[in-house]
Design a protein around this motif. Sequence first.
Motif, short mmCIF file in Angstrom:
data_model
loop_
_atom_site.label_atom_id
_atom_site.label_comp_id
_atom_site.label_asym_id
_atom_site.label_seq_id
_atom_site.Cartn_x
_atom_site.Cartn_y
_atom_site.Cartn_z
N ALA A 1 -4.39 4.37 8.05
CA ALA A 1 -5.78 4.82 8.19
C ALA A 1 -6.45 5.11 6.86
O ALA A 1 -7.68 5.25 6.79
N CYS A 2 -5.68 5.18 5.77
CA CYS A 2 -6.25 5.44 4.44
C CYS A 2 -6.78 4.16 3.79
O CYS A 2 -7.30 4.20 2.68
N SER A 3 -6.62 3.03 4.46
CA SER A 3 -7.07 1.75 3.91
C SER A 3 -8.56 1.53 4.15
O SER A 3 -9.11 2.01 5.15
N LYS B 1 0.82 -1.21 0.00
CA LYS B 1 0.00 0.00 0.00
C LYS B 1 0.85 1.27 0.00
O LYS B 1 0.46 2.30 -0.55
N SER B 2 2.03 1.18 0.60
CA SER B 2 2.90 2.36 0.65
C SER B 2 3.58 2.62 -0.69
O SER B 2 4.06 3.74 -0.93
N GLY C 1 -13.06 1.33 7.43
CA GLY C 1 -12.30 2.42 6.83
C GLY C 1 -13.10 3.22 5.82
O GLY C 1 -14.27 2.95 5.56
N GLU C 2 -12.43 4.22 5.24
CA GLU C 2 -13.02 5.09 4.23
C GLU C 2 -12.24 4.93 2.93
O GLU C 2 -11.01 4.94 2.93
N SER D 1 -7.27 -7.13 8.68
CA SER D 1 -7.78 -5.86 8.18
C SER D 1 -7.69 -4.78 9.26
O SER D 1 -7.32 -3.62 8.98
N GLN D 2 -7.99 -5.15 10.50
CA GLN D 2 -7.94 -4.17 11.59
C GLN D 2 -6.52 -3.71 11.87
O GLN D 2 -6.27 -2.53 12.14
#
Length: 336
Positions: A149-151, A98-99, A189-190, A141-142
């Motif tokens: 936090a962007c996930s 993800k990074s 998440g959002e 997932s948690q």
Amino acid sequence: TCALSDLTKLILLDSLLQEMCLKYHQLVACLINISEGRQENIINSIVKETARSIKKDGCKATILNVFCDKEYNRTVFTISGEREGVENAVVTAACKAKSLIDMTTHTGGHPRLGAVDLIPIHPLSTDVSLQDCGVSAKNISQKIHKKDACSSFFYYGFADPQRRGLIQRRKEFGWFTSKYFNIIKPDLGEFTARRGITGVGSTHYMTNFNITLETINIEVGRRVLQRIREREGGFRGVSAMCFSHQSGIEVACNVDMFEDKDSISEDTEEIMDGVYRTKFSAIERVTAETCSEDNVQIRGNSVIIGFTPEEARTLTVAALDASQPCAFEQISTTHM
């Protein structure tokens, strides 16, 4: 001396596998799908970071295989081992991916919605249940969300309280169009355009079985789908799509295991105690028969097969015995 019967061989093999698994508890596998298959530096960075984490964690997991498809721009990492070790390794792999991956600039021939597109957890040993794997899926997932936090995530299978399937959930979020529908909220998440959304869940072990047809006519592939997919009256546990791929048409199958004894036939085989799967040979046979109606052949070296549960379990135990954080020699383009 007389030769051992096939039944005796199977009994001995099953006893050996059970004895091997007694050394380790709650063996699981995760075939984490990453939306990057072209930039080797990114793939290698994920491998190195994950292997480093596994070693630091006491080698309770291993990277069993890395399958890369440049045309699809997609990579599948098979991470297996003891349940807790796999959870930690998958979190590391996902956070690293993800990074490094930006979905706003991603291109590829395969549907996708997330930088980390899919995190499926499958049981490999008899002392771990689908419910246990569902708990692990949500734990993963948690933990990822806590670090990033962007996930965002949607749940399926035994991670989802409603037990909805992966195909249904993907339809709800727009996965088959590669465009996020934004109709319903993620389960955690959002949604952000850079990270996308990740499917996380637990099902029986799913094996990939992909075949490339010697044609550029997508209609031939679609006729194959009509014959082999479960939802269209084909084989139990088989879902499939077809894409233009390497100057041909690839029929990409997900072959799920099932427990329904009423679905047993000459085209199915028992994989684990009380758990069955459609034979790959049956899928290939019907594909060849359908193609022959259009004078199309299967490309000889095109079949891509994922690990069977037995292979994954045996190789995992061997890697854990040897304390190997990486059990593969090189990135594969033929074995998923």
